[in-house]
Design an enzyme around this catalytic site. Structure first.
Site, PDB file in Angstrom:
ATOM      1  N   HIS A  42     -20.662  96.415 -95.570  1.00  0.00           N
ATOM      2  CA  HIS A  42     -19.309  96.739 -95.102  1.00  0.00           C
ATOM      3  C   HIS A  42     -18.253  96.045 -95.951  1.00  0.00           C
ATOM      4  O   HIS A  42     -17.619  95.073 -95.519  1.00  0.00           O
ATOM      5  CB  HIS A  42     -19.158  96.344 -93.625  1.00  0.00           C
ATOM      6  N   CYS A  97     -32.036  94.669 -94.025  1.00  0.00           N
ATOM      7  CA  CYS A  97     -32.192  93.218 -94.116  1.00  0.00           C
ATOM      8  C   CYS A  97     -33.407  92.798 -93.286  1.00  0.00           C
ATOM      9  O   CYS A  97     -33.554  93.220 -92.130  1.00  0.00           O
ATOM     10  CB  CYS A  97     -30.950  92.516 -93.584  1.00  0.00           C
ATOM     11  N   HIS A 125     -21.478 100.023 -83.928  1.00  0.00           N
ATOM     12  CA  HIS A 125     -21.851  99.390 -85.202  1.00  0.00           C
ATOM     13  C   HIS A 125     -23.206  99.958 -85.632  1.00  0.00           C
ATOM     14  O   HIS A 125     -24.112 100.133 -84.814  1.00  0.00           O
ATOM     15  CB  HIS A 125     -21.928  97.866 -85.007  1.00  0.00           C
ATOM     16  N   GLU A 127     -25.750  98.732 -87.134  1.00  0.00           N
ATOM     17  CA  GLU A 127     -26.928  97.908 -86.806  1.00  0.00           C
ATOM     18  C   GLU A 127     -27.306  98.092 -85.337  1.00  0.00           C
ATOM     19  O   GLU A 127     -28.493  98.165 -84.986  1.00  0.00           O
ATOM     20  CB  GLU A 127     -26.639  96.430 -87.097  1.00  0.00           C
ATOM     21  N   THR A 165     -27.156  90.766 -85.208  1.00  0.00           N
ATOM     22  CA  THR A 165     -27.282  89.570 -86.064  1.00  0.00           C
ATOM     23  C   THR A 165     -25.954  88.932 -86.439  1.00  0.00           C
ATOM     24  O   THR A 165     -25.924  87.804 -86.908  1.00  0.00           O
ATOM     25  CB  THR A 165     -27.991  89.944 -87.379  1.00  0.00           C
ATOM     26  N   SER A 223     -16.221  95.090 -91.125  1.00  0.00           N
ATOM     27  CA  SER A 223     -17.276  94.085 -91.277  1.00  0.00           C
ATOM     28  C   SER A 223     -17.330  93.199 -90.042  1.00  0.00           C
ATOM     29  O   SER A 223     -16.404  92.434 -89.764  1.00  0.00           O
ATOM     30  CB  SER A 223     -16.995  93.244 -92.525  1.00  0.00           C
ATOM     31  N   SER A 224     -18.443  93.291 -89.305  1.00  0.00           N
ATOM     32  CA  SER A 224     -18.567  92.542 -88.048  1.00  0.00           C
ATOM     33  C   SER A 224     -18.484  91.044 -88.294  1.00  0.00           C
ATOM     34  O   SER A 224     -17.706  90.332 -87.664  1.00  0.00           O
ATOM     35  CB  SER A 224     -19.898  92.895 -87.379  1.00  0.00           C
TER      36      SER A 224
HETATM   37 FE1  SF4 Z   1     -29.005  89.980 -93.092  1.00  0.00          FE
HETATM   38 FE2  SF4 Z   1     -27.412  88.260 -91.817  1.00  0.00          FE
HETATM   39 FE3  SF4 Z   1     -26.713  89.201 -94.149  1.00  0.00          FE
HETATM   40 FE4  SF4 Z   1     -26.711  90.830 -92.034  1.00  0.00          FE
HETATM   41  S1  SF4 Z   1     -25.387  89.045 -92.361  1.00  0.00           S
HETATM   42  S2  SF4 Z   1     -27.481  91.306 -94.058  1.00  0.00           S
HETATM   43  S3  SF4 Z   1     -28.506  90.002 -90.933  1.00  0.00           S
HETATM   44  S4  SF4 Z   1     -28.514  87.880 -93.740  1.00  0.00           S
END
Ligand code: SF4
Length: 306
Positions: A42, A97, A125, A127, A165, A223-224
């Site tokens: 993001h 990820c 979102h 994710e 996350t 971007s969270s």
């Molecule tokens: Fe992975 Fe955390 Fe980066 Fe998201 S913020 S891509 S969960 S390491």
């Protein structure tokens, strides 16, 4: 203004670096175009740069020419979407990820007979859409949502909670505490779902907030983890603003600011932070630049064979 303090850690995490490396390797090996299901990370700058290199973002795998390379972004996808892609004649590369995959694996493990799974996250979102597609889960976004849960509706023996996350560590702790109060038997995963990068960047910005009159967080609106950094700074008493570039900061914000803090989200390339610093140096002469490093990160994720 007299001083700028840069938070560390800030900026790209191991999951973002891995996703970018995968795309770079795919472009080198297969050439453009490469298709990706969603913005790889993001960040507008990264997305525009990838677009220039021949990356096309498409959520419609069925409409992509047969034999093309199709990549899943770092946010992960639901099993239903994965199956859709597998039914198309595409070469699939998974840049999810590993820490998102860990949450998917926990969801599969918790999806036993007679289980009830809460998922703490932000509606819409990618994710969250991906993880909630793994099994039936019930989204909780706030402590107020927990208060609204009617105990009569839940007779399950096994109650679990998982999280996105990239949430606010403090807010999530409050939501889990509220859930535990309502469901003392609730089980949490063995290791926290909020990732190390989110946790470390929030810790650093909270310390930064003690020293600064204003904090600029470089990151994109969608971007969270960048938004959570602004909230963490504000919770710690600082004035904070999410920006993509210096022009996004109203000039009045700098009035009476002696010490300015800077951090960046996990999807933000360091070049954007350095660009901001040089623009600030032009705007305010004789600024002293310092680092506030609370810890060093050494996390690296292995790349898949592509
Ligand atoms: Fe992975 Fe955390 Fe980066 Fe998201 S913020 S891509 S969960 S390491």
């Amino acid at each position: 203004m007299k001083q700028i303090i840069l938070a560390a850690p800030r900026g790209p995490c191991a999951g973002v670096n891995r996703a970018l490396e995968i795309v770079e390797q795919a472009l080198q090996k297969y050439g453009a175009p490469i298709y990706v299901n969603h913005e790889l990370v993001h960040n507008r700058y990264v997305v525009e740069d990838l677009t220039r290199q021949g990356v096309i973002f498409s959520r419609e795998p069925e409409s992509i020419p047969a034999g093309s390379i199709y990549l899943f972004s770092a946010h992960g996808v639901s099993p239903t979407f994965r199956a859709r892609v597998k039914n198309c004649d595409l070469h699939l590369i998974d840049a999810t990820c590993p820490l998102v995959t860990k949450v998917h694996d926990e969801a599969k493990k918790f999806a036993v007979h007679d289980s009830y799974i809460f998922f703490i996250g932000h509606r819409g979102h990618p994710e969250v859409e991906g993880t909630m597609g793994v099994t039936k889960m019930h989204l909780v976004e706030s402590v107020a949502d927990v208060a609204k849960i009617d105990l009569k509706d839940i007779s399950a023996e096994n109650i679990f909670v998982l999280t996105q996350t990239t949430l606010s560590v403090d807010e999530t702790t409050d939501i889990i505490a509220a859930l535990k109060h309502k469901f003392p038997q609730i089980k949490t995963p063995p290791a926290k779902d909020i990732c190390y990068a989110t946790t470390n960047r929030q810790k650093a910005i909270k310390e930064l907030a003690q020293l600064c009159d204003l904090i600029l967080v470089v990151g994109s609106r969608n971007s969270s983890n960048s938004n959570r950094l602004v909230e963490a700074a504000e919770r710690s008493g600082a004035k904070a603003i999410l920006i993509e570039k210096l022009a996004d900061v109203p000039e009045s914000y700098f009035t009476n600011v002696k010490t300015l803090g800077v951090s960046s989200g996990a999807s933000v390339p360091e070049v954007l932070v350095q660009q901001l610093i040089s623009e600030l140096q032009k705007m305010f002469s004789d600024i002293e630049i310092q680092n506030l490093e609370i810890l060093k990160e050494k996390v690296i994720f292995a790349l898949p064979t592509i």
